[in-house]
Design a protein around this motif. Structure first.
Motif, PDB file in Angstrom:
ATOM      1  N   ARG A  34       8.685  -0.263   8.248  1.00  0.00           N
ATOM      2  CA  ARG A  34       9.139  -0.232   6.916  1.00  0.00           C
ATOM      3  C   ARG A  34       9.176   0.769   6.277  1.00  0.00           C
ATOM      4  O   ARG A  34       8.269   1.845   6.805  1.00  0.00           O
ATOM      5  N   VAL A  35       9.990   1.184   5.406  1.00  0.00           N
ATOM      6  CA  VAL A  35       9.877   2.502   4.629  1.00  0.00           C
ATOM      7  C   VAL A  35       9.100   1.946   3.327  1.00  0.00           C
ATOM      8  O   VAL A  35       9.442   1.344   2.533  1.00  0.00           O
ATOM      9  N   ALA A  36       8.159   2.934   3.104  1.00  0.00           N
ATOM     10  CA  ALA A  36       7.328   2.682   1.884  1.00  0.00           C
ATOM     11  C   ALA A  36       6.975   3.903   0.858  1.00  0.00           C
ATOM     12  O   ALA A  36       6.335   4.932   1.552  1.00  0.00           O
ATOM     13  N   TYR A  37       7.030   3.744  -0.297  1.00  0.00           N
ATOM     14  CA  TYR A  37       6.642   4.852  -1.166  1.00  0.00           C
ATOM     15  C   TYR A  37       5.754   4.222  -2.102  1.00  0.00           C
ATOM     16  O   TYR A  37       5.737   3.150  -2.593  1.00  0.00           O
ATOM     17  N   ALA A  38       4.838   5.135  -2.432  1.00  0.00           N
ATOM     18  CA  ALA A  38       3.580   4.767  -3.643  1.00  0.00           C
ATOM     19  C   ALA A  38       4.142   5.649  -4.732  1.00  0.00           C
ATOM     20  O   ALA A  38       4.258   6.806  -4.771  1.00  0.00           O
ATOM     21  N   ALA A  39       4.311   4.936  -5.900  1.00  0.00           N
ATOM     22  CA  ALA A  39       4.692   5.774  -7.288  1.00  0.00           C
ATOM     23  C   ALA A  39       3.446   6.245  -7.733  1.00  0.00           C
ATOM     24  O   ALA A  39       2.650   5.460  -8.085  1.00  0.00           O
ATOM     25  N   ALA A  40       3.163   7.347  -7.718  1.00  0.00           N
ATOM     26  CA  ALA A  40       1.817   8.157  -8.023  1.00  0.00           C
ATOM     27  C   ALA A  40       1.594   8.404  -9.312  1.00  0.00           C
ATOM     28  O   ALA A  40       2.773   8.452 -10.073  1.00  0.00           O
ATOM     29  N   HIS A  41       0.498   8.393 -10.052  1.00  0.00           N
ATOM     30  CA  HIS A  41       0.136   8.828 -11.345  1.00  0.00           C
ATOM     31  C   HIS A  41      -0.237  10.314 -11.454  1.00  0.00           C
ATOM     32  O   HIS A  41      -0.384  10.940 -10.165  1.00  0.00           O
ATOM     33  N   VAL A  42      -0.383  10.631 -12.635  1.00  0.00           N
ATOM     34  CA  VAL A  42      -0.857  12.231 -12.928  1.00  0.00           C
ATOM     35  C   VAL A  42      -2.380  12.026 -13.280  1.00  0.00           C
ATOM     36  O   VAL A  42      -2.779  10.919 -14.044  1.00  0.00           O
ATOM     37  N   LEU A 272       8.715   0.382  -2.988  1.00  0.00           N
ATOM     38  CA  LEU A 272       8.479   1.377  -3.776  1.00  0.00           C
ATOM     39  C   LEU A 272       7.698   1.071  -4.893  1.00  0.00           C
ATOM     40  O   LEU A 272       8.283   0.618  -5.959  1.00  0.00           O
ATOM     41  N   LEU A 273       6.483   1.120  -4.948  1.00  0.00           N
ATOM     42  CA  LEU A 273       5.494   0.289  -5.820  1.00  0.00           C
ATOM     43  C   LEU A 273       4.496   1.172  -6.310  1.00  0.00           C
ATOM     44  O   LEU A 273       3.818   1.971  -5.586  1.00  0.00           O
ATOM     45  N   GLY A 274       4.272   0.791  -7.604  1.00  0.00           N
ATOM     46  CA  GLY A 274       2.925   1.426  -8.218  1.00  0.00           C
ATOM     47  C   GLY A 274       1.782   0.888  -7.693  1.00  0.00           C
ATOM     48  O   GLY A 274       0.705   1.776  -7.714  1.00  0.00           O
ATOM     49  N   ALA A 275       1.863  -0.256  -7.131  1.00  0.00           N
ATOM     50  CA  ALA A 275       0.446  -0.852  -6.764  1.00  0.00           C
ATOM     51  C   ALA A 275       0.151  -0.063  -5.560  1.00  0.00           C
ATOM     52  O   ALA A 275      -1.187  -0.051  -5.266  1.00  0.00           O
ATOM     53  N   PHE A 276       1.143   0.326  -4.629  1.00  0.00           N
ATOM     54  CA  PHE A 276       0.797   1.092  -3.327  1.00  0.00           C
ATOM     55  C   PHE A 276       0.079   2.396  -3.914  1.00  0.00           C
ATOM     56  O   PHE A 276      -0.685   3.059  -3.018  1.00  0.00           O
ATOM     57  N   ALA A 277       0.020   3.001  -4.884  1.00  0.00           N
ATOM     58  CA  ALA A 277      -0.705   4.177  -5.376  1.00  0.00           C
ATOM     59  C   ALA A 277      -2.208   3.889  -5.539  1.00  0.00           C
ATOM     60  O   ALA A 277      -2.807   4.701  -4.976  1.00  0.00           O
ATOM     61  N   ALA A 278      -2.536   2.615  -5.945  1.00  0.00           N
ATOM     62  CA  ALA A 278      -3.963   2.129  -5.815  1.00  0.00           C
ATOM     63  C   ALA A 278      -4.365   1.622  -4.392  1.00  0.00           C
ATOM     64  O   ALA A 278      -5.712   1.434  -4.173  1.00  0.00           O
ATOM     65  N   LEU A 279      -3.472   1.451  -3.551  1.00  0.00           N
ATOM     66  CA  LEU A 279      -3.735   0.823  -2.491  1.00  0.00           C
ATOM     67  C   LEU A 279      -3.299   1.409  -0.965  1.00  0.00           C
ATOM     68  O   LEU A 279      -2.790   0.764  -0.045  1.00  0.00           O
ATOM     69  N   ALA A 280      -3.078   2.710  -1.124  1.00  0.00           N
ATOM     70  CA  ALA A 280      -2.480   3.467   0.020  1.00  0.00           C
ATOM     71  C   ALA A 280      -3.150   3.082   1.345  1.00  0.00           C
ATOM     72  O   ALA A 280      -2.409   2.822   2.424  1.00  0.00           O
TER      73      ALA A 280
END
Length: 425
Positions: A34-42, A272-280
């Motif tokens: 799978r291709v997976a991106y985490a949408a990261a915060h600042v 491409l998920l914001g959730a994955f920023a918290a769940l890398a």
């Protein structure tokens, strides 16, 4: 065994055992299935004027260290998206700098990076379709000049200016013609941004999807995929099954990603998920399981995180960023629970307590003792006596006493902030 105190909406306290961190391993090879991106915060400077309406002052060391954390688990980073508080505290100048800095940082380690391109630097005023096209192109050129891949975000200006589906087809055709490489389109639902009602020319999902699919079909060589963020799994699957073979579906559905990423005999969604920023770590371990062909392990790892994501993204969904930053703080990736624009105050203490409980249950606390100490310090700051919680029934008599647990928590909370920020290169 250490316990962690929780609080509900009535102020009632209880404690549950603090789970150990899962023994996830970082991948030795690039993730393949799978291709997976985490949408990261600042991460803002803790001492900055992080109040509503003030310009963003970013802690660049912590912000970029978080991106290295995501990359170290084999995931790509999607930057300058709504997860980064774009239009909710992150101003246009800071957004441009974020794109430039993240692209330069990604280049140092050969990491995958895409960034959001929008029209939001123009401001809130209404503009014409021609001006929408020009605004898109300005940001597109900045992103490509920086060396980043592009996510062509949904534009509030376009939603306001467009009158028919043809207007959307025209704008996307002209902007995509200017792109130097294929981009990812983004369909953002009204749960995330009510100003995007009627995007792609209709409030009817099927009619809007037809326009989106036409945009992709007419511009095959300039579209590598689409990120759908409607929180509607059936709609996503329907579009996914009609995509040309040249385009990927990137799920932006933080409610139903487990099944969508797993897919079925007719296909799957990438992420491409914001959730994955918290769940890398969890996301990486789950995709590693798919790479091994172990679907059961994939589900065992990722399925418990979905209730946590649903809580983070609970209505009003556009405040989900608070939960992402909160988990970053609990896990030691930033020294303070602060957000630009004062958004750290957008969720209640009971809401955050539910996040703690679900993160603890799903293996999303990377450093559980630190997370417990920080959470208890936040409760204490808000007038909660954490020692008054009903003890967890499963805490054995030979485990730490309450006094020992409190001492451990105080020691962890007092640790220097520099030791709390883990840079995973």
């Amino acid at each position: 065994m250490t316990a962690i105190t929780l609080i509900d909406g009535e102020g009632a306290l209880r404690s549950v055992p603090l789970a150990e961190a899962p023994a996830f391993q970082k991948p030795r090879h690039p993730l393949a299935s799978r291709v997976a991106y985490a949408a990261a915060h600042v991460v803002p400077k803790p001492f900055a004027d992080n109040t509503p309406g003030e310009p963003a002052e970013i802690d660049w060391d912590a912000t970029l260290a978080f991106r290295h954390h995501v990359w170290s688990w084999g995931l790509g980073v999607a930057d300058a998206m709504d997860t980064a508080q774009r239009n909710m505290g992150l101003d246009a100048l800071a957004t441009r700098e974020l794109i430039s800095r993240s692209a330069a940082e990604a280049a140092t380690v050969g990491a995958n990076l895409v960034v959001g391109v929008n029209t939001d630097h123009v401001g809130d005023e209404s503009i014409s379709l021609e001006q929408v096209i020009d605004a898109y192109k300005e940001q597109l050129h900045h992103a490509e000049d920086a060396g980043a891949g592009v996510v062509l975000m949904a534009s509030r200006h376009l939603a306001r200016a467009a009158r028919t589906p043809d207007d959307y087809r025209r704008v996307y055709r002209e902007v995509l013609a200017a792109a130097g490489a294929p981009v990812v389109l983004h369909w953002l639902g009204t749960a995330f941004d009510p100003a995007l009602a009627g995007y792609f020319g209709s409030d009817d999902t099927d009619a809007a999807a037809a326009t989106l699919l036409q945009v992709i079909e007419y511009n095959r060589d300039k579209v590598q995929g689409v990120k759908m963020s409607l929180l509607d799994a059936d709609a996503e699957v329907s579009v996914r099954e009609r995509l040309p073979e040249t385009a990927r579906m990137f799920t932006g559905d933080d409610y139903h990603y487990v099944g969508l990423i797993e897919g079925d005999e007719r296909g799957h969604s990438d992420a491409l998920l914001g959730a994955f920023a918290a769940l890398a770590p969890n996301a990486s371990a789950a995709i590693q399981a798919l790479d091994r062909g172990d679907v059961a392990a994939y589900r065992e790892i990722l399925a418990p995180t979905e209730p946590l994501s649903q809580q983070v993204f609970a209505a009003p969904t556009y405040y989900y960023k608070t939960g992402v930053a909160f988990l970053s703080w609990l896990n030691g990736h930033q020294a303070a629970f602060q957000m630009v624009g004062g958004l750290h105050a957008a969720r209640s203490i009971p809401h955050l307590s539910s996040i703690v409980e679900l993160a603890n249950a799903s293996g999303a606390l990377e450093r559980p003792e630190l997370a417990a100490a920080r959470w208890h310090s936040l409760l204490t700051l808000n007038g909660v006596d954490v020692t008054a919680a009903t003890p967890a029934a499963s805490v054995d008599a030979d485990t730490d006493t309450d006094a020992d647990a409190d001492a451990d928590a105080q020691d962890a909370a007092a640790a220097p902030a520099a030791d709390d920020v883990e840079v995973l290169a």
